[in-house]
Design an enzyme around this catalytic site. Structure first.
Site, PDB file in Angstrom:
ATOM      1  N   VAL A  58      65.532  62.463  82.210  1.00 11.40           N
ATOM      2  CA  VAL A  58      65.521  61.361  82.999  1.00 11.40           C
ATOM      3  C   VAL A  58      65.525  59.991  82.207  1.00 11.40           C
ATOM      4  O   VAL A  58      65.417  59.774  80.952  1.00 11.40           O
ATOM      5  CB  VAL A  58      64.157  61.443  83.649  1.00 11.40           C
ATOM      6  CG1 VAL A  58      62.795  61.510  82.817  1.00 11.40           C
ATOM      7  CG2 VAL A  58      63.815  60.618  85.029  1.00 11.40           C
ATOM      8  N   HIS A 484      56.141  67.915  69.594  1.00  7.41           N
ATOM      9  CA  HIS A 484      56.085  66.739  68.656  1.00  7.41           C
ATOM     10  C   HIS A 484      57.206  66.835  67.585  1.00  7.41           C
ATOM     11  O   HIS A 484      56.918  66.549  66.446  1.00  7.41           O
ATOM     12  CB  HIS A 484      54.748  66.282  68.082  1.00  7.41           C
ATOM     13  CG  HIS A 484      53.858  66.031  69.037  1.00  7.41           C
ATOM     14  ND1 HIS A 484      52.590  66.160  68.771  1.00  7.41           N
ATOM     15  CD2 HIS A 484      53.849  65.460  70.142  1.00  7.41           C
ATOM     16  CE1 HIS A 484      51.620  65.740  69.926  1.00  7.41           C
ATOM     17  NE2 HIS A 484      52.390  65.256  70.711  1.00  7.41           N
ATOM     18  N   HIS A 528      50.195  62.466  68.275  1.00 10.29           N
ATOM     19  CA  HIS A 528      51.055  62.653  69.023  1.00 10.29           C
ATOM     20  C   HIS A 528      52.026  61.407  68.905  1.00 10.29           C
ATOM     21  O   HIS A 528      51.862  60.363  68.594  1.00 10.29           O
ATOM     22  CB  HIS A 528      50.466  62.549  70.505  1.00 10.29           C
ATOM     23  CG  HIS A 528      49.152  63.204  70.619  1.00 10.29           C
ATOM     24  ND1 HIS A 528      49.177  64.224  71.735  1.00 10.29           N
ATOM     25  CD2 HIS A 528      48.124  63.674  69.959  1.00 10.29           C
ATOM     26  CE1 HIS A 528      48.181  65.038  71.715  1.00 10.29           C
ATOM     27  NE2 HIS A 528      47.470  64.777  70.510  1.00 10.29           N
TER      28      HIS A 528
HETATM   29  C1  LIG Z   1      55.510  67.130  78.067  1.00 12.90           C
HETATM   30  C2  LIG Z   1      55.451  66.263  76.876  1.00 12.90           C
HETATM   31  C3  LIG Z   1      54.437  65.740  76.506  1.00 12.90           C
HETATM   32  C4  LIG Z   1      54.078  65.030  75.585  1.00 12.90           C
HETATM   33  N1  LIG Z   1      52.711  64.412  75.366  1.00 12.90           N
HETATM   34  C5  LIG Z   1      52.612  63.317  74.332  1.00 12.90           C
HETATM   35  C6  LIG Z   1      51.549  62.430  74.405  1.00 12.90           C
HETATM   36  O1  LIG Z   1      50.550  62.634  75.087  1.00 12.90           O
HETATM   37  N2  LIG Z   1      51.565  61.648  73.576  1.00 12.90           N
HETATM   38  C7  LIG Z   1      52.616  61.257  72.663  1.00 12.90           C
HETATM   39  O2  LIG Z   1      52.304  60.509  71.732  1.00 12.90           O
HETATM   40  N3  LIG Z   1      53.731  61.934  72.847  1.00 12.90           N
HETATM   41  C8  LIG Z   1      54.031  62.932  73.635  1.00 12.90           C
HETATM   42  N4  LIG Z   1      55.080  63.738  73.702  1.00 12.90           N
HETATM   43  C9  LIG Z   1      56.233  63.464  72.753  1.00 12.90           C
HETATM   44  C10 LIG Z   1      56.595  62.062  72.809  1.00 12.90           C
HETATM   45  O3  LIG Z   1      57.083  61.823  74.204  1.00 12.90           O
HETATM   46  C11 LIG Z   1      58.012  62.037  71.915  1.00 12.90           C
HETATM   47  O4  LIG Z   1      57.660  62.042  70.923  1.00 12.90           O
HETATM   48  C12 LIG Z   1      59.232  60.726  72.551  1.00 12.90           C
HETATM   49  O5  LIG Z   1      59.110  60.640  73.911  1.00 12.90           O
HETATM   50  C13 LIG Z   1      60.159  61.110  71.647  1.00 12.90           C
HETATM   51  O6  LIG Z   1      61.077  60.015  71.835  1.00 12.90           O
HETATM   52  P1  LIG Z   1      62.577  60.093  71.447  1.00 12.90           P
HETATM   53  O7  LIG Z   1      63.160  58.684  71.892  1.00 12.90           O
HETATM   54  O8  LIG Z   1      62.840  60.626  70.139  1.00 12.90           O
HETATM   55  O9  LIG Z   1      63.121  61.317  72.334  1.00 12.90           O
HETATM   56  P2  LIG Z   1      63.171  61.480  73.857  1.00 12.90           P
HETATM   57  O10 LIG Z   1      62.062  60.653  74.675  1.00 12.90           O
HETATM   58  O11 LIG Z   1      63.144  62.906  74.250  1.00 12.90           O
HETATM   59  O12 LIG Z   1      64.625  60.885  74.584  1.00 12.90           O
HETATM   60  C14 LIG Z   1      65.694  61.267  74.397  1.00 12.90           C
HETATM   61  C15 LIG Z   1      66.557  60.732  75.474  1.00 12.90           C
HETATM   62  O13 LIG Z   1      67.844  61.265  75.164  1.00 12.90           O
HETATM   63  C16 LIG Z   1      68.591  62.066  76.423  1.00 12.90           C
HETATM   64  N5  LIG Z   1      69.605  62.881  75.992  1.00 12.90           N
HETATM   65  C17 LIG Z   1      69.556  63.799  75.032  1.00 12.90           C
HETATM   66  N6  LIG Z   1      70.494  64.295  74.881  1.00 12.90           N
HETATM   67  C18 LIG Z   1      71.506  63.624  75.480  1.00 12.90           C
HETATM   68  C19 LIG Z   1      73.091  63.701  75.540  1.00 12.90           C
HETATM   69  N7  LIG Z   1      73.758  64.530  74.973  1.00 12.90           N
HETATM   70  N8  LIG Z   1      73.651  62.765  76.352  1.00 12.90           N
HETATM   71  C20 LIG Z   1      72.981  61.817  77.079  1.00 12.90           C
HETATM   72  N9  LIG Z   1      71.551  61.696  77.123  1.00 12.90           N
HETATM   73  C21 LIG Z   1      70.986  62.593  76.098  1.00 12.90           C
HETATM   74  C22 LIG Z   1      67.537  62.547  76.764  1.00 12.90           C
HETATM   75  O14 LIG Z   1      67.710  62.950  78.330  1.00 12.90           O
HETATM   76  C23 LIG Z   1      66.169  61.568  76.995  1.00 12.90           C
HETATM   77  O15 LIG Z   1      66.314  60.779  77.907  1.00 12.90           O
HETATM   78  C24 LIG Z   1      55.332  64.664  74.706  1.00 12.90           C
HETATM   79  C25 LIG Z   1      56.488  65.165  74.926  1.00 12.90           C
HETATM   80  C26 LIG Z   1      56.482  65.908  76.203  1.00 12.90           C
HETATM   81  C27 LIG Z   1      58.094  66.570  76.331  1.00 12.90           C
END
Ligand SMILES: Cc1cc2nc3c(=O)[nH]c(=O)nc-3n(C[C@H](O)[C@H](O)[C@H](O)COP(=O)(O)OP(=O)(O)OC[C@H]3O[C@@H](n4cnc5c(N)ncnc54)[C@H](O)[C@@H]3O)c2cc1C
Ligand SMILES: *[C@@H]1O[C@H](CO)[C@@H](O)[C@H](O)[C@H]1NC(C)=O
Ligand SMILES: *[C@@H]1O[C@H](CO)[C@@H](O)[C@H](O)[C@H]1NC(C)=O
Ligand SMILES: *[C@@H]1O[C@H](CO)[C@@H](O)[C@H](O)[C@H]1NC(C)=O
Ligand SMILES: *[C@@H]1O[C@H](CO)[C@@H](O)[C@H](O)[C@H]1NC(C)=O
Ligand SMILES: *[C@@H]1O[C@H](CO)[C@@H](O)[C@H](O)[C@H]1NC(C)=O
Ligand SMILES: *[C@@H]1O[C@H](CO)[C@@H](O)[C@H](O)[C@H]1NC(C)=O
EC number: 1.1.99.29
Length: 549
Positions: A58, A484, A528
């Site tokens: 999302v 994480h 986290h």
């Molecule tokens: C259920 C859950 C609970 C968590 N609880 C916590 C918490 O309480 N506190 C905390 O600090 N952290 C928490 N985390 C971890 C934290 O949310 C993540 O570390 C952080 O959001 C990572 O950011 P990111 O930008 O690296 O990846 P993400 O936030 O995963 O974003 C990646 C994005 O890329 C998109 N994407 C991936 N592949 C493709 C593709 N091929 N084409 C198009 N789009 C794509 C995905 O849909 C997503 O929108 C939690 C994670 C989850 C899933």
């Protein structure tokens, strides 16, 4: 094929107007419509179990569905980025201060509670896009007992604010009791901080892609498409490898679209998505790419390697109490009326968190080396929630020695990647989790819990009637992930053959391609992970701007 958010008709996979993604207390009800539905490959050291692995599907990614706990981790975690990237001037706790504060907007708790003495304003930003706040509700019996326990047991102390970079404090050995969301007494200060404010969840989407950003003439947001790969661009005819073209498509149609950036492409698909896209693009290790029939475009063996994540072991206690149920409908009406009430917070999350550091003299550290990033980094996190009549407590290993991988299952970009976190593949990790269970036992072995905690259901490492194998099997059965993952496209020094991106987050050996997300973080921080991702991304934004001046 694609839906342009700006044209306003289709809102699928937008975070907006979805109650579960707005109301903090509806966190557990977020449907898997907003999830990638990943499962790990069978984990050999965890009784061959495959573990469900949630990732946000999302706008806002996992930040739109996460548990909202806001923890930065230890200053040493950030100093480590400086050491491995060879650029301590950019990447260190001190150097990053401006950007640590930049993403944050400290917000008073809803309902009018006075937060004075419950956090330290010196460590918080006030003008950023991500609201960080404290809970609406006040202390309960569990909270008061936990605080009393810090007076009874000297091993456990409290801090005013855990986000000061030193969650584990300065002593050689103590466990820090530091996050306490619910206490009003002056001596009981540290409260859990959360990425909600004004009674609503905050995320990368609400914070950085709100209505003002969406209104920009020079921003397009395309939803419901899948990035299949990035491709070399052909226009400039130079001999360098210039990768500025993105190929997007959708699972349900064969239409493919290519978009080429004038300046550069930034991959932010997360710790699984980013290496998945790079490998699909032929950027990785040759033998692996060969094995699935993807032609190598650029040799970079560490793509998808070096995953580091938080595993936990679960122990169970019996409580002489039941969790009071809330009237959900009334709670929702209250939330709708003025954004307060039980749904303005998330009750089921760890009300208290213990951060514990093993003593330097620990035989474990002597035998295997200390994986912690430095003297302020804890080894174990123990969040509690006071649910009754049975209560789970999780010992989380913050500093694993084990590493995992993300690989391709096939050459089809729509197939899920093979996620192998390698849980407990290093012998340190299971022993460290065992120590974590012992710390949990010490915490609850105190008169502070008399009349509330009535029994320990294990698994118990000190139960003489259990063999070592029986205990370890039970521990492995209880193992789960704290979700994480980092390090799958890790930052490293530009001169190093290891790693995937350099100190400016540019993919090594390639022009026009950068990675800005959790995959670039080389080792999982003792926290986290969302705060660390915001810090990395804020710093990256300025690096990128200055490189195009
Ligand atoms: C259920 C859950 C609970 C968590 N609880 C916590 C918490 O309480 N506190 C905390 O600090 N952290 C928490 N985390 C971890 C934290 O949310 C993540 O570390 C952080 O959001 C990572 O950011 P990111 O930008 O690296 O990846 P993400 O936030 O995963 O974003 C990646 C994005 O890329 C998109 N994407 C991936 N592949 C493709 C593709 N091929 N084409 C198009 N789009 C794509 C995905 O849909 C997503 O929108 C939690 C994670 C989850 C899933
Ligand atoms: C995950 O499963 C749900 C429910 O089946 C579905 O709606 C969603 O689209 C799936 N996610 C992906 C990325 O396919
Ligand atoms: C786990 O799976 C591997 C490979 O399938 C097998 O060799 C091993 O015996 C299994 N281990 C357990 C504990 O089931
Ligand atoms: C994009 O638009 C915003 C708002 O109009 C403006 O502030 C910003 O400078 C523009 N960015 C670029 C790269 O043109
Ligand atoms: C996509 O193309 C393949 C062959 O190239 C075909 O078999 C398949 O039916 C097509 N799918 C759709 C949805 O058009
Ligand atoms: C919010 O509404 C509830 C009832 O719906 C009320 O009890 C409470 O006092 C209100 N709080 C504020 C801060 O207005
Ligand atoms: C359970 O709690 C009640 C008070 O809430 C107390 O009277 C009783 O003694 C407790 N029982 C045990 C076994 O501790």
């Amino acid at each position: 094929m694609s839906y342009y958010l700006k044209q306003g008709q289709t809102w699928v996979l937008s975070n907006e107007r979805i109650l579960e993604l707005i109301v903090p207390g509806l966190h557990v009800q977020i449907p898997n419509t907003y999830d990638w539905n990943y499962t790990t490959v069978p984990q050999v050291m965890v009784n061959n179990r495959s573990i469900e692995y949630r990732r946000g599907f999302v706008l806002g990614g996992s930040s739109s569905v996460n548990t909202m706990v806001y923890t930065r981790g230890s200053r040493d975690d950030y100093d480590l980025w400086g050491r491995v990237s060879g650029d301590p001037k950019t990447w260190s706790w001190e150097a990053l201060q401006k950007w640590i504060l930049k993403s944050e907007k400290w917000t008073a708790p809803v309902g009018g509670r006075d937060p004075t003495g419950q956090y330290d304003p010196r460590y918080h930003g006030t003008d950023g896009p991500i609201r960080v706040s404290l809970t609406w509700s006040g202390p309960d019996d569990f909270d008061r007992r936990a605080s009393r326990n810090t007076e009874i047991q000297k091993e456990f102390i409290e801090k005013l604010d855990s986000n000061d970079g030193e969650p584990a404090g300065l002593c050689a050995y103590y466990t820090v009791f530091l996050l306490d969301e619910n206490l009003k007494e002056a001596s009981l200060k540290a409260w859990t901080q959360w990425t909600f404010g004004g009674g609503e969840r905050n995320s990368a989407a609400t914070g950085y892609l709100g209505s003002r950003a969406r209104g920009r003439p020079n921003l397009s947001i395309i939803l419901n498409v899948h990035v299949k790969k990035v491709l070399p661009s052909t226009q400039d005819g130079k001999r360098r490898l210039d990768i500025r073209t993105v190929e997007i498509g959708s699972k349900s149609s064969n239409v493919t679209l290519r978009v080429t950036a004038r300046k550069e492409v930034i991959l932010s698909a997360g710790a699984f998505g980013t290496p998945h896209i790079l490998l699909n693009s032929g950027i990785g290790e040759e033998s692996h790419l060969d094995s699935v029939g993807v032609k190598m475009v650029h040799r970079l063996p560490d793509v998808g390697r070096g995953m580091s994540d938080h595993v936990c072991a679960m122990v169970t206690y019996t409580l002489n109490a039941t969790t009071p149920s809330i009237d959900e409908e009334a709670a929702l009406r209250q939330w709708q009326a003025n954004r307060t009430g039980p749904l303005a917070e998330w009750r089921e999350a760890g009300r208290r968190i213990l951060w514990s550091k093993f003593p330097k003299s620990s035989p474990l550290l002597r035998q295997y080396g200390d994986p912690a990033s430095g003297p302020h980094a804890p080894h174990i996190e123990i969040p509690f929630n006071a649910a009754g009549p049975t209560m789970a407590a999780f010992a989380v290993l913050l500093t694993p020695h084990s590493r995992g991988t993300v690989k391709l299952a096939s050459s089809n970009p729509f197939d899920d990647p093979l996620i192998d976190p390698g849980y407990l593949s290093h012998p340190f990790d299971i022993q460290a989790l065992t120590e974590g269970i012992r710390i949990t036992k010490r915490w609850f072995d105190s008169p502070a819990w008399d009349g509330l905690i009535t029994g320990f259901l294990g698994p118990d490492p000190d139960n003489a009637t259990w063999s070592e194998t029986a205990f370890q099997n039970a521990l492995k059965e209880s193992v789960g992930t704290f979700l994480h993952p980092v390090g799958t496209a890790a930052m490293s020094a530009s001169s190093s053959a290891a790693g995937v991106v350099d100190h400016e987050l540019k993919v090594k050996g390639v022009h026009g391609l950068r990675v800005v997300d959790a995959s670039a973080i080389p080792y999982v921080p003792t926290a986290h992970t969302q705060a660390a991702v915001y810090v990395l991304a804020e710093r990256a934004a300025d690096i990128i701007k200055s490189s195009w001046k």
